[in-house]
Design a protein around this motif. Sequence first.
Motif, PDB file in Angstrom:
ATOM      1  N   THR A 150     -11.470  -0.943   3.478  1.00  0.00           N
ATOM      2  CA  THR A 150     -11.137  -0.364   2.169  1.00  0.00           C
ATOM      3  C   THR A 150     -10.208   0.844   2.294  1.00  0.00           C
ATOM      4  O   THR A 150      -9.502   1.183   1.338  1.00  0.00           O
ATOM      5  CB  THR A 150     -12.416   0.069   1.409  1.00  0.00           C
ATOM      6  OG1 THR A 150     -13.136   1.029   2.194  1.00  0.00           O
ATOM      7  CG2 THR A 150     -13.303  -1.131   1.117  1.00  0.00           C
ATOM      8  N   SER A 151     -10.194   1.478   3.445  1.00  0.00           N
ATOM      9  CA  SER A 151      -9.311   2.631   3.649  1.00  0.00           C
ATOM     10  C   SER A 151      -7.977   2.231   4.279  1.00  0.00           C
ATOM     11  O   SER A 151      -7.107   3.080   4.499  1.00  0.00           O
ATOM     12  CB  SER A 151      -9.995   3.684   4.525  1.00  0.00           C
ATOM     13  OG  SER A 151     -10.303   3.157   5.798  1.00  0.00           O
ATOM     14  N   GLU A 153      -4.317   1.142   4.622  1.00  0.00           N
ATOM     15  CA  GLU A 153      -3.148   1.312   3.760  1.00  0.00           C
ATOM     16  C   GLU A 153      -2.239   0.086   3.769  1.00  0.00           C
ATOM     17  O   GLU A 153      -1.484  -0.138   2.830  1.00  0.00           O
ATOM     18  CB  GLU A 153      -2.335   2.539   4.214  1.00  0.00           C
ATOM     19  CG  GLU A 153      -3.087   3.859   4.138  1.00  0.00           C
ATOM     20  CD  GLU A 153      -3.254   4.360   2.702  1.00  0.00           C
ATOM     21  OE1 GLU A 153      -2.528   3.863   1.827  1.00  0.00           O
ATOM     22  OE2 GLU A 153      -4.122   5.221   2.481  1.00  0.00           O
ATOM     23  N   PHE A 176     -12.779  -4.492  -2.949  1.00  0.00           N
ATOM     24  CA  PHE A 176     -11.351  -4.351  -3.251  1.00  0.00           C
ATOM     25  C   PHE A 176     -11.040  -4.721  -4.708  1.00  0.00           C
ATOM     26  O   PHE A 176     -10.131  -5.509  -4.968  1.00  0.00           O
ATOM     27  CB  PHE A 176     -10.528  -5.246  -2.323  1.00  0.00           C
ATOM     28  CG  PHE A 176     -10.682  -4.942  -0.861  1.00  0.00           C
ATOM     29  CD1 PHE A 176      -9.864  -4.018  -0.231  1.00  0.00           C
ATOM     30  CD2 PHE A 176     -11.647  -5.594  -0.108  1.00  0.00           C
ATOM     31  CE1 PHE A 176     -10.000  -3.745   1.121  1.00  0.00           C
ATOM     32  CE2 PHE A 176     -11.801  -5.325   1.244  1.00  0.00           C
ATOM     33  CZ  PHE A 176     -10.975  -4.392   1.856  1.00  0.00           C
ATOM     34  N   ARG A 179      -7.335  -4.279  -5.751  1.00  0.00           N
ATOM     35  CA  ARG A 179      -6.274  -4.755  -4.853  1.00  0.00           C
ATOM     36  C   ARG A 179      -5.893  -6.184  -5.207  1.00  0.00           C
ATOM     37  O   ARG A 179      -6.751  -7.065  -5.353  1.00  0.00           O
ATOM     38  CB  ARG A 179      -6.738  -4.680  -3.386  1.00  0.00           C
ATOM     39  CG  ARG A 179      -7.151  -3.295  -2.914  1.00  0.00           C
ATOM     40  CD  ARG A 179      -5.987  -2.447  -2.463  1.00  0.00           C
ATOM     41  NE  ARG A 179      -5.523  -2.798  -1.146  1.00  0.00           N
ATOM     42  CZ  ARG A 179      -5.962  -2.247  -0.003  1.00  0.00           C
ATOM     43  NH1 ARG A 179      -6.919  -1.324  -0.044  1.00  0.00           N
ATOM     44  NH2 ARG A 179      -5.451  -2.607   1.148  1.00  0.00           N
ATOM     45  N   CYS A 221      -1.431  -4.151   0.059  1.00  0.00           N
ATOM     46  CA  CYS A 221      -1.578  -2.768   0.489  1.00  0.00           C
ATOM     47  C   CYS A 221      -1.935  -1.897  -0.717  1.00  0.00           C
ATOM     48  O   CYS A 221      -1.730  -2.290  -1.877  1.00  0.00           O
ATOM     49  CB  CYS A 221      -0.290  -2.271   1.150  1.00  0.00           C
ATOM     50  SG  CYS A 221       1.171  -2.393   0.112  1.00  0.00           S
ATOM     51  N   LYS A 222      -2.461  -0.714  -0.455  1.00  0.00           N
ATOM     52  CA  LYS A 222      -2.973   0.132  -1.516  1.00  0.00           C
ATOM     53  C   LYS A 222      -1.921   0.486  -2.563  1.00  0.00           C
ATOM     54  O   LYS A 222      -2.221   0.618  -3.750  1.00  0.00           O
ATOM     55  CB  LYS A 222      -3.540   1.423  -0.923  1.00  0.00           C
ATOM     56  CG  LYS A 222      -4.990   1.316  -0.470  1.00  0.00           C
ATOM     57  CD  LYS A 222      -5.548   2.683  -0.138  1.00  0.00           C
ATOM     58  CE  LYS A 222      -7.050   2.612   0.100  1.00  0.00           C
ATOM     59  NZ  LYS A 222      -7.633   3.935   0.368  1.00  0.00           N
TER      60      LYS A 222
END
Length: 226
Positions: A150-151, A153, A176, A179, A221-222
């Motif tokens: 989840t972190s 990038e 997510f 996302r 990606c975030k």
Amino acid sequence: MIGKLYIVSTPIGNLKDITLRAIETLNEVDFILCEDTRVTSILMKHYNIIKQLISFNAVSEIKKIPAIIERLKNGQSYALVSDSGTPTISDPGIRLVSEAIKHGIEIISIPGATALIAALTVGGLPTNAFIFEGFLPQKKGRQKKLKELTSEERTIVLYESSYRIEKLIDELVEYFPERYVVVCRELTKKFEEYWRGYPTMLKDSLSTKIIKGEFVVVIACKSWKS
């Protein structure tokens, strides 16, 4: 003269997705190492390649490596293939490659199809930086890995089977939710299809389908917004 070990990519579905160099190599080596001889024999028959196939999978890999290395040192050549795609990518073989390097055996890559790259090229998501996680742990460590991701990038690429794809979508809803996701099913095969959207959308659409086949899941990606 020491033999050579060829790492040969094979089609991920459509049998036409093989390179001329791969066909030439498979015809020239002494032996072909494969996950499942029944699967590889279909490809061999299609291209009229007559070679001895040797089963080489996650269960037998360690046991068979010493004899293979000895034969390579005595001048015989091997091609390593997987059931589909590129060997050693979420498939057996990396131990053999490592051991061959230790013994001064030349390793030659015969590149070709791989599902993760095929999925990235049609996903429509950023590909300048991505992380490939392959298959998530089936049980122990699965939730921990998802939490870690989840972190992340970068764009994330996962493999999943039909047995766990619904479970994975449920997990994406939890971990997510914001996302964008692209689910690729049966790449290059007759029933190839793509599902795109946010996890909740995908969960609703998949609940009405009979799910079969092999899947590549690409998580944006975030910074990506559809």
